[in-house]
Design a protein around this motif. Sequence first.
Motif, PDB file in Angstrom:
ATOM      1  N   GLN A 173       0.961  -1.338  -0.374  1.00  0.00           N
ATOM      2  CA  GLN A 173       0.222   0.175   0.346  1.00  0.00           C
ATOM      3  C   GLN A 173       1.223   0.529  -0.261  1.00  0.00           C
ATOM      4  OE1 GLN A 173      -2.523   0.217   3.788  1.00  0.00           O
ATOM      5  NE2 GLN A 173      -4.417   1.546   2.650  1.00  0.00           N
ATOM      6  N   THR A 174       0.652   2.374  -0.837  1.00  0.00           N
ATOM      7  CA  THR A 174       1.875   3.161  -0.989  1.00  0.00           C
ATOM      8  C   THR A 174       0.879   4.242   0.444  1.00  0.00           C
ATOM      9  OG1 THR A 174       0.134   4.577  -2.851  1.00  0.00           O
ATOM     10  CG2 THR A 174       1.730   3.036  -3.484  1.00  0.00           C
ATOM     11  N   THR A 175      -0.288   4.560   0.265  1.00  0.00           N
ATOM     12  CA  THR A 175      -0.936   5.449   1.377  1.00  0.00           C
ATOM     13  C   THR A 175      -2.184   4.900   1.918  1.00  0.00           C
ATOM     14  OG1 THR A 175      -3.265   6.842  -0.047  1.00  0.00           O
ATOM     15  CG2 THR A 175       0.214   7.663  -0.142  1.00  0.00           C
ATOM     16  N   PRO A 176      -1.910   5.373   3.168  1.00  0.00           N
ATOM     17  CA  PRO A 176      -3.230   5.128   4.140  1.00  0.00           C
ATOM     18  C   PRO A 176      -4.789   5.024   3.375  1.00  0.00           C
ATOM     19  CG  PRO A 176      -1.481   6.069   5.651  1.00  0.00           C
ATOM     20  CD  PRO A 176      -1.072   6.368   3.751  1.00  0.00           C
ATOM     21  N   SER A 177      -4.996   5.827   1.915  1.00  0.00           N
ATOM     22  CA  SER A 177      -5.708   5.734   1.525  1.00  0.00           C
ATOM     23  C   SER A 177      -6.149   4.952   0.170  1.00  0.00           C
ATOM     24  CB  SER A 177      -6.130   7.593   1.339  1.00  0.00           C
ATOM     25  OG  SER A 177      -5.631   7.767   0.726  1.00  0.00           O
TER      26      SER A 177
ATOM     27  N   SER B 125      -1.864  -6.052   9.962  1.00  0.00           N
ATOM     28  CA  SER B 125       0.063  -6.692  10.240  1.00  0.00           C
ATOM     29  C   SER B 125       0.182  -6.929   9.097  1.00  0.00           C
ATOM     30  CB  SER B 125       0.059  -7.742  11.281  1.00  0.00           C
ATOM     31  OG  SER B 125      -1.265  -8.804  10.492  1.00  0.00           O
ATOM     32  N   LEU B 126       0.624  -7.477   8.225  1.00  0.00           N
ATOM     33  CA  LEU B 126       1.001  -8.084   6.517  1.00  0.00           C
ATOM     34  C   LEU B 126       1.238  -7.269   5.367  1.00  0.00           C
ATOM     35  CD1 LEU B 126      -1.015 -11.258   6.861  1.00  0.00           C
ATOM     36  CD2 LEU B 126       0.800 -11.413   7.358  1.00  0.00           C
ATOM     37  N   ILE B 127       0.675  -5.929   5.773  1.00  0.00           N
ATOM     38  CA  ILE B 127       0.402  -5.013   4.528  1.00  0.00           C
ATOM     39  C   ILE B 127       2.116  -3.878   4.411  1.00  0.00           C
ATOM     40  CG2 ILE B 127      -0.124  -2.838   3.469  1.00  0.00           C
ATOM     41  CD1 ILE B 127      -3.063  -3.442   3.557  1.00  0.00           C
ATOM     42  N   SER B 128       2.911  -4.139   3.488  1.00  0.00           N
ATOM     43  CA  SER B 128       3.854  -3.672   3.456  1.00  0.00           C
ATOM     44  C   SER B 128       3.637  -2.312   2.556  1.00  0.00           C
ATOM     45  CB  SER B 128       5.181  -4.142   2.828  1.00  0.00           C
ATOM     46  OG  SER B 128       5.116  -5.401   3.257  1.00  0.00           O
ATOM     47  N   THR B 129       4.115  -1.279   3.625  1.00  0.00           N
ATOM     48  CA  THR B 129       3.923  -0.332   3.181  1.00  0.00           C
ATOM     49  C   THR B 129       5.783   1.129   3.393  1.00  0.00           C
ATOM     50  OG1 THR B 129       3.480   1.036   5.003  1.00  0.00           O
ATOM     51  CG2 THR B 129       2.384   0.347   4.319  1.00  0.00           C
ATOM     52  N   ASN B 130       5.057   2.438   2.235  1.00  0.00           N
ATOM     53  CA  ASN B 130       6.420   3.081   2.662  1.00  0.00           C
ATOM     54  C   ASN B 130       6.000   4.373   2.955  1.00  0.00           C
ATOM     55  OD1 ASN B 130       5.322   4.162   0.217  1.00  0.00           O
ATOM     56  ND2 ASN B 130       7.191   4.605  -0.900  1.00  0.00           N
ATOM     57  N   TRP B 131       5.105   4.610   3.226  1.00  0.00           N
ATOM     58  CA  TRP B 131       4.188   6.132   3.765  1.00  0.00           C
ATOM     59  C   TRP B 131       4.991   6.293   5.314  1.00  0.00           C
ATOM     60  CZ3 TRP B 131       1.098   5.477   7.356  1.00  0.00           C
ATOM     61  CH2 TRP B 131       0.128   3.587   7.350  1.00  0.00           C
ATOM     62  N   GLY B 132       4.934   4.985   5.972  1.00  0.00           N
ATOM     63  CA  GLY B 132       5.565   5.692   7.261  1.00  0.00           C
ATOM     64  C   GLY B 132       6.830   5.268   7.776  1.00  0.00           C
ATOM     65  N   LYS B 133       7.542   5.067   6.544  1.00  0.00           N
ATOM     66  CA  LYS B 133       8.732   5.511   6.756  1.00  0.00           C
ATOM     67  C   LYS B 133       9.602   6.649   6.290  1.00  0.00           C
ATOM     68  CE  LYS B 133      10.949   1.082   6.990  1.00  0.00           C
ATOM     69  NZ  LYS B 133      12.775   0.582   7.571  1.00  0.00           N
ATOM     70  N   SER B 134       8.493   6.988   5.432  1.00  0.00           N
ATOM     71  CA  SER B 134       8.936   9.010   4.580  1.00  0.00           C
ATOM     72  C   SER B 134       8.362   9.675   5.740  1.00  0.00           C
ATOM     73  CB  SER B 134       7.680   8.959   3.507  1.00  0.00           C
ATOM     74  OG  SER B 134       7.825   7.851   2.828  1.00  0.00           O
ATOM     75  N   LYS B 135       7.410   9.135   6.694  1.00  0.00           N
ATOM     76  CA  LYS B 135       7.177  10.300   7.499  1.00  0.00           C
ATOM     77  C   LYS B 135       8.296  10.689   8.474  1.00  0.00           C
ATOM     78  CE  LYS B 135       2.322  10.043   8.972  1.00  0.00           C
ATOM     79  NZ  LYS B 135       1.480   9.106   9.934  1.00  0.00           N
ATOM     80  N   MET B 136       8.427   9.544   8.845  1.00  0.00           N
ATOM     81  CA  MET B 136      10.064   9.229  10.061  1.00  0.00           C
ATOM     82  C   MET B 136      12.023   9.933   9.810  1.00  0.00           C
ATOM     83  SD  MET B 136      11.959   6.012  11.486  1.00  0.00           S
ATOM     84  CE  MET B 136      12.568   5.771   9.995  1.00  0.00           C
ATOM     85  N   LYS B 137      10.856   9.835   8.479  1.00  0.00           N
ATOM     86  CA  LYS B 137      12.779  10.573   7.169  1.00  0.00           C
ATOM     87  C   LYS B 137      11.969  11.907   7.964  1.00  0.00           C
ATOM     88  CE  LYS B 137      14.198   6.962   4.396  1.00  0.00           C
ATOM     89  NZ  LYS B 137      14.011   6.234   2.559  1.00  0.00           N
ATOM     90  N   ASN B 138      11.246  12.482   7.115  1.00  0.00           N
ATOM     91  CA  ASN B 138      11.051  13.798   7.415  1.00  0.00           C
ATOM     92  C   ASN B 138      11.072  14.466   8.506  1.00  0.00           C
ATOM     93  OD1 ASN B 138       9.829  13.926   4.684  1.00  0.00           O
ATOM     94  ND2 ASN B 138       7.873  13.745   5.209  1.00  0.00           N
ATOM     95  N   ASN B 139      10.447  13.575   9.983  1.00  0.00           N
ATOM     96  CA  ASN B 139      10.807  14.262  10.881  1.00  0.00           C
ATOM     97  C   ASN B 139      12.569  14.319  11.674  1.00  0.00           C
ATOM     98  OD1 ASN B 139       8.265  13.985  11.816  1.00  0.00           O
ATOM     99  ND2 ASN B 139       8.619  12.509  12.484  1.00  0.00           N
ATOM    100  N   GLU B 140      13.483  13.567  11.203  1.00  0.00           N
ATOM    101  CA  GLU B 140      15.068  13.397  10.798  1.00  0.00           C
ATOM    102  C   GLU B 140      15.384  15.074  10.203  1.00  0.00           C
ATOM    103  OE1 GLU B 140      15.954  10.233   9.407  1.00  0.00           O
ATOM    104  OE2 GLU B 140      15.620   8.620  10.954  1.00  0.00           O
ATOM    105  N   VAL B 141      14.542  15.508   9.148  1.00  0.00           N
ATOM    106  CA  VAL B 141      15.382  16.294   8.468  1.00  0.00           C
ATOM    107  C   VAL B 141      14.893  17.708   9.203  1.00  0.00           C
ATOM    108  CG1 VAL B 141      14.694  17.350   6.542  1.00  0.00           C
ATOM    109  CG2 VAL B 141      15.269  15.125   5.892  1.00  0.00           C
TER     110      VAL B 141
END
Length: 366
Positions: free
Chosen positions: A201-205, A287-303
């Motif tokens: 899934q690319t985004t929550p929606s 729990s079985l869905i792989s996403t990239n939007w969660g990690k993008s959020k974390m990277k934004n926080n780091e920035v």
Amino acid sequence: MMKELMILLFIHTASAVIHSLKCNLMISSGVPNAPEYLIMVNVDDVLSAYYDTTTKTPEPRQHWVTEMMETDSVLWEMFTARGPIYQYYLAEETKNFYQQPRGVHVIQQITGCEWDDETEKMNGFTTFGYNGEDFIAFDKDSETWIALTPEAELAKQDLKTRTEEYKLFHTVTCPSILKNCLKHAESFLNRKVLPSVSLLQTTPSSPVSCHATGFYPNKAMMFWRKDGEEIHEGVVHRDMLLNQDGSFQFHIDLNISSVTPEDWRRYDCVFQLSGNKEEVVIGLKKSLISTNWGKSKMKNNEVNTTPIVVAVVVLLVLIVIGAIGFTVYKKKKEKPLTSSPETDCELSERLNSQTIQDPAHSVDTT
């Protein structure tokens, strides 16, 4: 009714197999970092051998080709001997393709044959392309060359002198080579491999994609079920793609915007491979869905925290300099920065999207 129709179509396509030998050749000029000439041979759309003028070494790309080099060297010797030489034939018969003397020129030839192992029907084909567009094609019914653009009218005259050679290749040489290759590649082409199936899934929606990759052959079905019954509403089927190793991948999307969290457990994705009774089933679970939007959020926080960290470090440096009462000046020669190589997003990596794309190699038609 729709499900029964799909099953009948599945059974029919599973019984009839279209085998093919496809030779892809390309010559180019004015293209930076590209070989002037390359050839690639595909058996059943799987890259089997490759050559270009950069490496200047014919390369087997499948294990069965390597074995064939030892047990039946005639075919491989034909490729290694005639393949490189064909560059000059191709350049000669396409010399009138060029529409301007300078600039980028890319000429591609796709030639080969297809064999229906059910009807025994064999079809040959040859098409030329110029700078990414279809240019000239051989019509097997009229046995003539067809100009696909007005500019190709003059160029096709050069091919008329080789019409008989191409007819011989389509009807005799190519079918013979294809059947010989199929004999050596039998165990490879008849293998049955189940895929790795995952939910993405690319985004929550966005829709949830059921993605299968690594399966073989390409006679396969995948669908979403609700309470054990196949569903079609809110489901989008995507095109099947060929992986670099000769296996396949594809995915189907499920729109979950109207699915309540309590109903998720009622849905699952099913993969079926022709000739294999085993199904691959994966339930719709967060729990079985792989996403990239969660990690993008974390990277934004780091920035966002970076300017704060930098400010604190600078302040401490200024305090230390003031306390000791002197400054140190040192000249440094700056080195040019090197940019890091581009990488696909994590979701794209999970999708393992590829394309093939070694150019294809060919067998001489002469």
